[in-house]
Design an enzyme around this catalytic site. Structure first.
Site, PDB file in Angstrom:
ATOM      1  N   CYS A 110      -0.391   4.078   2.387  1.00  0.00           N
ATOM      2  CA  CYS A 110      -0.191   3.817   3.820  1.00  0.00           C
ATOM      3  C   CYS A 110       1.273   3.973   4.217  1.00  0.00           C
ATOM      4  O   CYS A 110       1.575   4.483   5.290  1.00  0.00           O
ATOM      5  CB  CYS A 110      -0.646   2.401   4.187  1.00  0.00           C
ATOM      6  N   ASP A 111       2.184   3.505   3.368  1.00  0.00           N
ATOM      7  CA  ASP A 111       3.575   3.360   3.803  1.00  0.00           C
ATOM      8  C   ASP A 111       4.586   4.226   3.056  1.00  0.00           C
ATOM      9  O   ASP A 111       5.744   4.300   3.465  1.00  0.00           O
ATOM     10  CB  ASP A 111       4.004   1.878   3.657  1.00  0.00           C
ATOM     11  N   CYS A 167       0.838  -1.201   0.000  1.00  0.00           N
ATOM     12  CA  CYS A 167       0.000   0.000   0.000  1.00  0.00           C
ATOM     13  C   CYS A 167       0.878   1.259   0.000  1.00  0.00           C
ATOM     14  O   CYS A 167       1.494   1.589   1.024  1.00  0.00           O
ATOM     15  CB  CYS A 167      -0.909   0.003   1.225  1.00  0.00           C
TER      16      CYS A 167
END
Ligand code: NAP
Length: 332
Positions: free
Chosen positions: A139-140, A136
């Site tokens: 997200c990261d 992701c």
């Protein structure tokens, strides 16, 4: 065991599920939408959407919120839960059980559960998951500011998410097993026009290597020449496709060779009363637009199914041996 009865169960609150819930609520069908997390599905993992007609560009989360609010304004019932099994009872109604211990029952179900990211199954992938291995970008990505990172894959997700990651990365390698991307041309152009990007063609990852702190590199192999090499990166983002989330269906349902559910044009599956819409359905493309289109059709087909089922049961109770329902089921 308390059973919650509805007319329709919708499994999964991505764009398809939210659209199905919107149309069901508008049509005054008593529907429940079940999802383990906040509404939005893959939209929550998407930075930007710029191909939804009428909206030039919008953040994935923003579009998810807008869809959820819209469905809520019509009276959508969204409930938290992870559906772990769907089975039929002796009357042909579906029982959906959640991991949290709740049971929902309805004569019709629309499966809109989407898919889960495919794993590369390379040594080191599981070991470094969350410590440099990610699925992701939103997200990261920010954890890799100023670092060298790699993206694996050549589809829309790899190319689009790769482009997103260039805002953080000092250098971005895209590693693809063939010598051309399958991603849409416009997405490819955006990625390839970025000077931080280098594509490594015809190459697979044999191993993800690291230290206790996390990923430090990749062992690569050119599939044409067999040449092996090492690449220093601190992060690797894997976007190699999806596995459809159909594991909760305990009865056989027709599917294609990759496990995607086969439907007819009305989103009917091989099980009467079970409909499928969105990313878990076997089809040429998987877009937000196709997901909401599928879902719209599925709700109207489900509504027709419910009416026909109810008429067949009335006829049966009046002594004509349930012929209508039998006919209807053999057509599905
Ligand atoms: P995808 O289209 O199935 O692409 C998967 C990519 O990963 C392919 O390039 C494939 O290579 C590669 N791959 C598969 N298995 C691999 C393995 N074991 N090792 C190395 N590479 C592997 O999947 P996706 O990109 O996740 O997209 C899924 C669906 O969502 C698609 O229908 C896509 O159009 C849609 N989507 C759309 C957008 C958008 O429109 N903006 C964004 C994201 C996703 P080959 O090419 O050699 O098969």
């Amino acid at each position: 065991m308390e059973v919650r009865d509805h007319q329709l169960i919708i499994v999964g609150a991505g764009p398809a599920g939210l659209c199905a819930a919107l149309y069901a609520a508008r049509s005054e069908i008593d529907a429940v939408l079940i999802d383990p997390g906040p509404a939005g599905g893959q939209l929550l993992l998407t930075d930007r959407v710029d191909d939804y007609p009428g909206i030039k560009t919008i953040g994935g989360m923003e579009l998810a919120d807008a869809m959820a609010e819209h469905a809520e304004s019509f009276g959508m019932k969204l409930t938290r839960g992870t559906v772990k099994s769907i089975e039929r009872d002796s009357e042909g109604r579906f029982l959906a059980e959640t991991a949290e211990g709740d049971t929902y029952r309805a004569p019709a179900v629309i499966m809109t559960a989407g898919g889960t990211h495919k794993l590369l199954n390379a040594p080191g992938e599981a070991e470094y998951a969350g410590r440099g291995v990610s699925y992701c970008a939103i997200c990261d990505g920010a954890f890799f500011k100023g670092e060298r990172i790699a993206v694996i894959g050549g589809g829309d997700a790899a190319v689009e998410e790769g482009e997103f990651l260039t805002r953080y990365a000092e250098k971005l390698y895209v590693i693809h097993r063939r010598d051309e991307f399958r991603a849409q041309k416009m997405l490819q152009d955006h990625l390839l026009g970025n000077p931080k990007v280098e594509v490594i063609w015809d190459t697979v990852v044999d191993e993800i290597v690291g230290q206790p702190t996390g990923v430090s590199g990749l062992k690569l192999r050119n599939v044409k020449t067999g040449h092996e090499s090492e690449l220093d990166v601190s992060g690797v983002f894997i976007f190699i496709g999806f596995t459809p989330n159909t594991g909760s269906l305990k009865e056989h349902v027709d599917h294609d060779e990759s496990g995607y559910i086969v439907t007819d044009g009305d989103m009917r599956t091989s099980i009467p009363g079970l409909f499928a819409a969105g990313d878990l359905r076997s089809q040429l493309v998987r877009q937000i637009t196709t997901a909401v289109g599928d879902a719209t059709t599925a709700v109207f087909a489900a509504e027709r199914y419910l009416k026909e089922r109810s008429a067949a049961r009335d006829t049966s109770e009046n002594g004509s041996e349930g012929q209508t329902e039998t006919m209807m089921e053999s057509n599905a």
